[in-house]
Design an enzyme around this catalytic site. Structure first.
Site, PDB file in Angstrom:
ATOM      1  N   GLU A  41       0.859  -1.181   0.000  1.00  0.00           N
ATOM      2  CA  GLU A  41       0.000   0.000   0.000  1.00  0.00           C
ATOM      3  C   GLU A  41       0.893   1.229   0.000  1.00  0.00           C
ATOM      4  OE1 GLU A  41      -2.531   2.413   3.347  1.00  0.00           O
ATOM      5  OE2 GLU A  41      -2.681   0.216   3.378  1.00  0.00           O
ATOM      6  N   ARG A  45       1.058  10.183   1.315  1.00  0.00           N
ATOM      7  CA  ARG A  45       1.583  11.070   2.351  1.00  0.00           C
ATOM      8  C   ARG A  45       2.741  11.916   1.831  1.00  0.00           C
ATOM      9  NH1 ARG A  45       1.417   7.734   8.103  1.00  0.00           N
ATOM     10  NH2 ARG A  45      -0.699   6.906   7.861  1.00  0.00           N
ATOM     11  N   THR A  68      -3.951   6.192   2.240  1.00  0.00           N
ATOM     12  CA  THR A  68      -4.169   7.572   2.656  1.00  0.00           C
ATOM     13  C   THR A  68      -4.889   8.360   1.557  1.00  0.00           C
ATOM     14  OG1 THR A  68      -1.997   7.363   3.739  1.00  0.00           O
ATOM     15  CG2 THR A  68      -3.116   9.446   3.981  1.00  0.00           C
ATOM     16  N   LYS A 128     -10.502  -1.289   7.089  1.00  0.00           N
ATOM     17  CA  LYS A 128      -9.239  -1.058   7.781  1.00  0.00           C
ATOM     18  C   LYS A 128      -9.566  -0.548   9.182  1.00  0.00           C
ATOM     19  CE  LYS A 128      -5.265   2.120   7.510  1.00  0.00           C
ATOM     20  NZ  LYS A 128      -4.546   3.069   6.632  1.00  0.00           N
TER      21      LYS A 128
END
Length: 211
Positions: A41, A45, A68, A128
């Site tokens: 993943e 960021r 994210t 998640k």
């Protein structure tokens, strides 16, 4: 549509990658595969996220996802770069709806029963759990899983080789996400041998093996 949950179920580990320089994406993919993992993943960021996804997705054995992701636009950018699944830190109906329209698997972050219910209402059955360590760890996963018998969880945040077995022992846990095998200092230093070593150790731990 790729059955991403099947990939997760194989090794039960999802490395969460934060790359500041996309030049390391190719070597990182090689290092992860050498250690026994074929999915990652790559998080939004840093500004290098899209290029990193693109380069890692070029590896024939890697199933690359984007993490994210907080806007539909980021989801579009990730998919265009080769991401095969989307992960978000929280539940966004806009992101979830957009991903479903695109036909790409999406795993929203949840922290409460209300958010799990929202995911179910959206037609999802895998979420998640984030940030897992700060939210009570395995005990909280067990408590939330009890009323949601058909939901699968991917706890992320504070997971390490020392506690991953506690999470993976829970029937509702599909896999765990973590950064320890792809720690930022290793990626900055380009220490791909250590990434492979930690990845192999994590894979072994997830299988209940000793190294």
């Amino acid at each position: 549509m790729v059955d991403v949950t099947e990939y997760f179920a194989r090794t039960r580990l999802v490395p969460v990658v934060v790359l500041n320089d996309a030049a390391g994406a190719g070597p990182l993919a090689d290092a992860l595969v050498a250690g026994g993992l074929r999915t990652a993943e790559v998080t939004f960021r840093t500004d290098a996220a899209v290029a990193a996804i693109e380069r890692m997705a070029e590896h024939p054995e890697m199933l690359v996802g984007a993490g994210t992701v907080v806007t539909p636009q980021q989801a579009d950018e990730a998919v265009a770069a080769g991401a095969r699944y989307i992960v978000s830190p929280g539940f966004s109906s806009r992101v979830v709806t957009h991903c479903l329209q695109l036909g790409i698997p999406v795993f929203p972050g949840v922290a409460t029963a209300t958010e799990i219910q929202m995911a179910l209402d959206a037609g999802l059955d895998t979420v998640k759990f984030f940030p897992a360590g700060q939210l009570g760890g395995p005990a909280s996963v067990k408590a939330l899983a009890a009323p949601f018998r058909n939901v699968k969880f991917v706890p992320t945040g504070g997971v390490t080789t020392d506690n991953l077995a506690d999470y993976l022992a829970i029937k509702a846990v599909l896999a765990v996400g973590g950064t320890w095998m792809v720690a930022p200092d290793l990626l900055e230093a380009g220490d791909w041998a250590e990434v492979t070593k930690r990845t192999a150790a994590a894979v072994a731990a997830a299988k209940g093996e000793q190294q």
